[in-house]
Scaffold this active site. Structure first.
Site, mmCIF file in Angstrom:
data_model
loop_
_atom_site.group_PDB
_atom_site.id
_atom_site.type_symbol
_atom_site.label_atom_id
_atom_site.label_comp_id
_atom_site.label_asym_id
_atom_site.label_seq_id
_atom_site.Cartn_x
_atom_site.Cartn_y
_atom_site.Cartn_z
ATOM 1 N N THR A 87 11.327 -6.107 15.914
ATOM 2 C CA THR A 87 12.994 -6.106 16.243
ATOM 3 C C THR A 87 13.574 -7.247 16.446
ATOM 4 O O THR A 87 14.897 -7.434 16.517
ATOM 5 C CB THR A 87 13.245 -5.227 17.871
ATOM 6 N N ASN A 137 0.841 -1.237 -0.087
ATOM 7 C CA ASN A 137 -0.137 -0.007 -0.042
ATOM 8 C C ASN A 137 0.842 1.117 0.067
ATOM 9 O O ASN A 137 2.083 1.086 -0.064
ATOM 10 C CB ASN A 137 -1.048 0.242 1.305
ATOM 11 N N HIS A 186 23.712 1.521 11.977
ATOM 12 C CA HIS A 186 24.825 2.399 12.067
ATOM 13 C C HIS A 186 25.611 1.915 13.441
ATOM 14 O O HIS A 186 24.947 1.545 14.388
ATOM 15 C CB HIS A 186 24.232 3.899 12.059
ATOM 16 N N GLY A 194 -0.922 -1.449 8.926
ATOM 17 C CA GLY A 194 -0.467 -0.073 8.526
ATOM 18 C C GLY A 194 0.501 0.232 9.689
ATOM 19 O O GLY A 194 0.338 0.083 10.870
ATOM 20 N N ARG A 198 5.500 -8.487 19.844
ATOM 21 C CA ARG A 198 5.689 -9.767 20.585
ATOM 22 C C ARG A 198 4.208 -10.638 20.066
ATOM 23 O O ARG A 198 3.402 -10.152 19.905
ATOM 24 C CB ARG A 198 5.542 -9.537 22.291
#
Length: 177
Positions: A157, A77, A107, A134, A172
């Protein structure tokens, strides 16, 4: 960069690749709504792979484009940000909601190395038939398993297994599907 090693981001060859991607992205993002073949042609040239029946809605932002593969029948989208300093592999029949970010750049934590413009990237993989709601953000080095649903606004993550529902920040698993 291509080998997955740290690199200096302002390399002239990379700068040329960035310009190429910016021009092709601009062609895609400004293609006339009544001429879908123009947008598809720009995407086909921009991306490393664009599967049959895949649909991406403008605007789209990428770093290089050629390190992105989009599987067949996948839907992306509006306002997707796919930063591909490392490969991004999106499987078949994936649904990607608006404002989703797939971010491969990393980084250094060391301030001196950041000032020296060092960076690296870790690949992202989205399995077949996954759904990213979204505003989802997928961090560097993460894999989302097939048939997994990631709720809107989640920040992924760590790897998510196949066939689960994951929500939150950090994302989670809340249940199996």
């Amino acid at each position: 960069m291509l080998a997955g090693e740290p690199y200096i981001a302002d390399d002239p060859e990379l700068a040329a690749d960035l310009r190429r991607a910016a021009l092709l992205s601009e062609r895609f993002n400004t293609a006339p709504a009544d001429d879908p073949t123009a947008g598809r042609a720009a995407l086909s040239e921009l991306l490393g792979e664009l599967g049959e029946g895949a649909e991406i809605r403008a605007p789209l932002r990428v770093d290089y484009g050629y390190r992105i593969s989009i599987g067949p029948r996948t839907f992306v989208n509006v306002n997707a940000v796919l930063l591909d300093v490392a490969p991004i592999a999106v499987g078949a029949d994936v649904q990607i909601g608006p404002n989703v970010q797939l971010l491969t750049p990393t980084h250094p934590l060391d301030a001196e190395r950041r000032r020296a413009k060092w960076e690296a990237g870790e690949p992202i993989t989205i399995g077949d038939n996954a759904w990213l709601g979204g505003g989802v953000i997928v961090c560097p080095g993460v894999a989302v398993g097939e048939n997994t649903v990631v709720g809107a606004g989640a920040v992924v993550t760590r790897d998510l297994p196949a066939g689960v529902l994951a929500v939150g920040n950090p994302a989670r698993v809340v249940r199996e599907l």
